[in-house]
Scaffold this active site. Structure first.
Site, PDB file in Angstrom:
ATOM      1  N   THR A   1      34.783  20.573   3.342  1.00  0.00           N
ATOM      2  CA  THR A   1      34.042  19.327   2.539  1.00  0.00           C
ATOM      3  C   THR A   1      34.765  17.924   3.105  1.00  0.00           C
ATOM      4  O   THR A   1      35.620  18.129   3.867  1.00  0.00           O
ATOM      5  CB  THR A   1      34.492  19.375   1.120  1.00  0.00           C
ATOM      6  OG1 THR A   1      35.834  19.453   1.108  1.00  0.00           O
ATOM      7  CG2 THR A   1      34.029  20.608   0.316  1.00  0.00           C
TER       8      THR A   1
ATOM      9  N   GLU B   1      29.105  22.407  -1.225  1.00  0.00           N
ATOM     10  CA  GLU B   1      29.306  23.870  -1.854  1.00  0.00           C
ATOM     11  C   GLU B   1      27.970  24.605  -2.325  1.00  0.00           C
ATOM     12  O   GLU B   1      28.048  25.361  -2.929  1.00  0.00           O
ATOM     13  CB  GLU B   1      30.041  23.273  -3.020  1.00  0.00           C
ATOM     14  CG  GLU B   1      31.401  22.987  -2.863  1.00  0.00           C
ATOM     15  CD  GLU B   1      31.809  21.571  -2.687  1.00  0.00           C
ATOM     16  OE1 GLU B   1      30.720  20.740  -2.432  1.00  0.00           O
ATOM     17  OE2 GLU B   1      32.784  20.944  -2.519  1.00  0.00           O
TER      18      GLU B   1
ATOM     19  N   LYS C   1      34.896   1.298 -14.698  1.00  0.00           N
ATOM     20  CA  LYS C   1      34.870   1.305 -16.155  1.00  0.00           C
ATOM     21  C   LYS C   1      35.501  -0.016 -16.478  1.00  0.00           C
ATOM     22  O   LYS C   1      36.626  -0.448 -16.022  1.00  0.00           O
ATOM     23  CB  LYS C   1      36.075   2.453 -16.359  1.00  0.00           C
ATOM     24  CG  LYS C   1      35.321   3.887 -16.864  1.00  0.00           C
ATOM     25  CD  LYS C   1      35.829   4.067 -18.280  1.00  0.00           C
ATOM     26  CE  LYS C   1      34.960   5.055 -19.099  1.00  0.00           C
ATOM     27  NZ  LYS C   1      35.690   6.240 -19.377  1.00  0.00           N
TER      28      LYS C   1
ATOM     29  N   TRP D   1      31.269   1.589 -19.306  1.00  0.00           N
ATOM     30  CA  TRP D   1      31.188   2.290 -18.017  1.00  0.00           C
ATOM     31  C   TRP D   1      29.530   1.708 -17.386  1.00  0.00           C
ATOM     32  O   TRP D   1      28.940   1.445 -18.011  1.00  0.00           O
ATOM     33  CB  TRP D   1      30.536   3.816 -18.228  1.00  0.00           C
ATOM     34  CG  TRP D   1      30.140   4.421 -17.168  1.00  0.00           C
ATOM     35  CD1 TRP D   1      30.808   5.291 -16.137  1.00  0.00           C
ATOM     36  CD2 TRP D   1      28.902   4.786 -16.786  1.00  0.00           C
ATOM     37  NE1 TRP D   1      30.199   6.041 -15.676  1.00  0.00           N
ATOM     38  CE2 TRP D   1      28.750   5.505 -15.682  1.00  0.00           C
ATOM     39  CE3 TRP D   1      27.646   4.020 -17.290  1.00  0.00           C
ATOM     40  CZ2 TRP D   1      27.644   6.007 -14.905  1.00  0.00           C
ATOM     41  CZ3 TRP D   1      26.533   4.528 -16.646  1.00  0.00           C
ATOM     42  CH2 TRP D   1      26.453   5.252 -15.562  1.00  0.00           C
TER      43      TRP D   1
HETATM   44  P1  AMP Z   1      28.699  16.404   0.754  1.00  0.00           P
HETATM   45  O1  AMP Z   1      29.326  17.653   0.116  1.00  0.00           O
HETATM   46  O2  AMP Z   1      29.598  15.757   1.758  1.00  0.00           O
HETATM   47  O3  AMP Z   1      27.334  16.628   1.441  1.00  0.00           O
HETATM   48  O4  AMP Z   1      28.626  15.487  -0.627  1.00  0.00           O
HETATM   49  C1  AMP Z   1      28.063  15.662  -1.713  1.00  0.00           C
HETATM   50  C2  AMP Z   1      27.901  14.621  -2.525  1.00  0.00           C
HETATM   51  O5  AMP Z   1      27.054  13.732  -1.867  1.00  0.00           O
HETATM   52  C3  AMP Z   1      27.219  14.943  -3.952  1.00  0.00           C
HETATM   53  O6  AMP Z   1      28.326  15.378  -5.049  1.00  0.00           O
HETATM   54  C4  AMP Z   1      26.871  13.546  -4.345  1.00  0.00           C
HETATM   55  O7  AMP Z   1      27.816  12.872  -4.905  1.00  0.00           O
HETATM   56  C5  AMP Z   1      26.389  12.953  -3.087  1.00  0.00           C
HETATM   57  N1  AMP Z   1      24.807  13.143  -3.008  1.00  0.00           N
HETATM   58  C6  AMP Z   1      24.207  13.904  -2.274  1.00  0.00           C
HETATM   59  N2  AMP Z   1      22.946  13.797  -2.137  1.00  0.00           N
HETATM   60  C7  AMP Z   1      22.780  12.565  -2.890  1.00  0.00           C
HETATM   61  C8  AMP Z   1      21.665  11.733  -3.587  1.00  0.00           C
HETATM   62  N3  AMP Z   1      20.335  12.242  -3.209  1.00  0.00           N
HETATM   63  N4  AMP Z   1      21.845  11.031  -4.216  1.00  0.00           N
HETATM   64  C9  AMP Z   1      23.102  10.578  -4.936  1.00  0.00           C
HETATM   65  N5  AMP Z   1      24.181  11.376  -4.362  1.00  0.00           N
HETATM   66  C10 AMP Z   1      24.100  12.101  -3.542  1.00  0.00           C
END
Ligand code: AMP
Length: 554
Positions: free
Chosen positions: A192, A343, A452, A457
């Site tokens: 991650t 994940e 916040k 929020w």
């Molecule tokens: P990663 O594992 O690095 O791809 O990050 C995942 C995170 O990216 C998610 O938990 C979201 O917070 C953000 N994310 C992915 N797709 C979107 C989307 N379409 N809109 C808003 N946030 C997103």
């Protein structure tokens, strides 16, 4: 006792994807662009054969089932061969994010205990900074994307690692060294991006990858099919390029790999030249592309023919509605919003418009398209409040999203981060969302990005979306600034389009049309570009670091 079905327990493996692509789609083009912009033309038959040669070559280097083999590569056909060839040995392809710091890469390679690495020649300067994390004598296999000879005798040329080709394989023949047929065996490891704490390893199985590939092929999803030319802008080192390479192998789609050329004009040139029909990338990429298209249109230039481009997927962070409208209204190009996470391998939801929504009229359609979408088949979601109570799907109640499904992580590598998994088998995403009665999920914030203010929020995503709809604004990110009276107040970092600007008052007036006064940012910080993280997403931690105390200093 249950009466068992009389069907074969046939394993869902990547070896089958390799064999299928070789058997059925050998002529379908796989095209890659090198750092010098020269083009290498291959096809599924050659890629699959070479993947199989890589499988045998790695085995002769002492790599075996369960071993992790790292890749430090751009998007190109050799990386695709690694995607297919390494898991075909029962080994695990471990993609390294080349935008991470050498410290992070040292940590990750050590944590994964990688046994070998495949690295682009153009990335050797970066590799030299974390090389010591590999065990001494570990094979370093170099893809000569620069064409120059290798100077370090410890390096092996990727081409020379490929074992000699075997006799023409029978239809659906698996690589000759293929042993295990366990669909639950690990195939890929991806860490991650880890903005808080150390990165954690997501270990994906063959089964998860194959089922995920099927999900990408659904028409209500990405609809990848044999007549597509897929442009994976999203890097293969991030969440397996959203699984696009595996979906393309499954259905026999052509792939046009962009190599390291990810600026807007290079991508547009590539889409035009390779007649791309489908592309996927993060919003920052598409913001640049829309801007380049707008400018070309304003100058009366028709440089790029994108008439075959049927869909562009935007995901990875929130896609502002103004971006999607801009493509559709000004250029007749369809974009679809999707949400995912490493994940989840990574696809979770796609903002497809169902007939139930279409029948409700334009506003409902626009709102659904702007949402993160409905869950993919077999991805189950719910959202919960701070006490863990499951919230109603009413489009209003806000809570943390939790997921489960066949391609959702059940734990991290080496059992880290156990607190991200619930006792009843869900993964806690860390995204704060609403879900409406039709199942459309809307992200209001990442839990760690929530602003916040005085206990109230404020949605940074909603403010950003609105700011990016202002005609002068190219990019905007809203983040929490520390403030004495209210605890936190929203701050906005804004980058303007070339030759354009707006005053604080104009930006505030623009937002005031849609939000209560206490939501309006206390300051608008002008930046040349919003800082980006290793996967191209806006990096709010950096903004908080640089400007988080701005209001305290006032
Ligand atoms: P990663 O594992 O690095 O791809 O990050 C995942 C995170 O990216 C998610 O938990 C979201 O917070 C953000 N994310 C992915 N797709 C979107 C989307 N379409 N809109 C808003 N946030 C997103």
């Amino acid at each position: 006792m249950t009466l068992q079905g009389r069907m074969m327990a046939f394993p869902l493996t990547i070896q089958h994807l390799l064999a299928r692509a070789r058997t059925l789609f050998p002529e379908t083009p796989i095209v890659s662009r090198r750092p010098d912009k020269s083009v290498v033309r291959s096809n599924w038959g050659t890629v699959a054969n070479r993947a199989e040669q890589l499988t045998r070559g790695l085995r002769s280097l002492g790599i075996g089932p369960g071993d992790r083999v790292a890749t430090l590569c751009w998007n190109h056909h050799e990386h695709l061969e690694a995607y297919l060839g390494i898991p075909s040995l029962g080994a695990i392809v471990h993609t390294l994010n080349l935008r991470l710091s050498p410290q992070d890469l040292t940590y990750i390679v050590g944590h994964a205990e990688d046994k070998a690495i495949i690295v682009d020649q153009s990335l050797l300067p970066l590799f030299s900074k974390f090389r010591d994390a590999l065990p001494s004598g570990a094979p370093v296999i170099v893809v000569r994307d620069l064409g120059a000879p290798l100077t370090d005798p410890a390096f092996q040329d990727y081409e020379s690692v490929l074992a000699p080709a075997e006799a023409v394989p029978a239809p659906f023949a698996y690589p000759s060294v293929f042993a295990a047929a366990d669909e639950n065996a690990a195939a890929m490891l991806c860490y991650t991006s880890g903005t808080t704490g150390n990165p954690k390893g997501v270990l994906t199985s063959h089964r998860a990858i194959v089922l995920h590939a099927f999900a990408l092929a659904l028409r209500d999803s990405f609809g990848i099919a044999s007549d597509d030319v897929v442009l994976p802008v999203v890097p293969m080192f991030h969440a397996s390029s959203w699984g696009l390479p595996y979906a393309a192998a499954l259905v026999g789609a052509s792939i046009a790999f962009p190599g390291p050329h990810l600026d807007a004009v290079s991508l547009l040139d590539w889409m035009h030249a390779e007649k791309v029909t489908f592309a996927g990338g993060v919003p920052t990429i598409w913001i640049g592309i829309l801007d380049a298209l707008d400018r070309a249109k304003a100058a009366g230039e028709a440089k790029w023919d994108l008439s075959l481009l049927r869909n562009m997927i935007i995901g990875g962070s929130a896609a502002p509605p103004s971006l999607m409208d801009g493509f559709l209204i000004r250029h007749g190009l369809k974009v679809t919003h999707a949400w995912g996470m490493t994940e989840l391998n990574p696809l979770g939801t796609v903002a497809t418009v169902t007939p139930a929504i279409a029948s409700q009229g334009e506003a409902a359609v626009a709102s659904a398209r702007a949402s993160q979408g409905i869950p993919s088949p077999f991805v189950e979601m719910r959202h919960v409040d701070d006490a863990g109570t499951v919230l109603p799907w009413d489009g209003v109640a806000m809570g943390e999203l939790e997921c489960r499904g066949p391609w959702v992580a059940s734990s991290y590598f080496r059992d880290e981060g156990q607190d991200r998994f619930t006792a009843d088998g869900f993964f806690k995403t860390g995204d704060v969302v609403t879900i409406d009665r039709h199942g459309y999920m809307r992200i209001t914030d990442r839990s760690k990005d929530v602003v916040k203010s005085g206990g109230e929020w404020i949605s940074s995503v909603a403010l950003e979306n609105s700011l990016m709809a202002h005609p002068a604004v190219l990019e905007a990110a809203v983040f929490a600034g520390r403030e004495e009276k209210w605890g936190e107040r929203p701050l906005a970092a804004v980058a303007f389009k070339e030759g354009q600007a707006a005053t604080d008052e104009e930006l505030a007036a623009h937002l005031a049309a849609s939000f209560p006064k206490y939501w309006l940012p206390d300051a608008y910080i002008r930046v040349a570009q919003v800082p980006r993280g290793s996967t191209g997403k806006f990096l709010k931690t950096k903004l908080r670091e640089d400007y988080g105390d701005l209001l305290l200093k006032k």
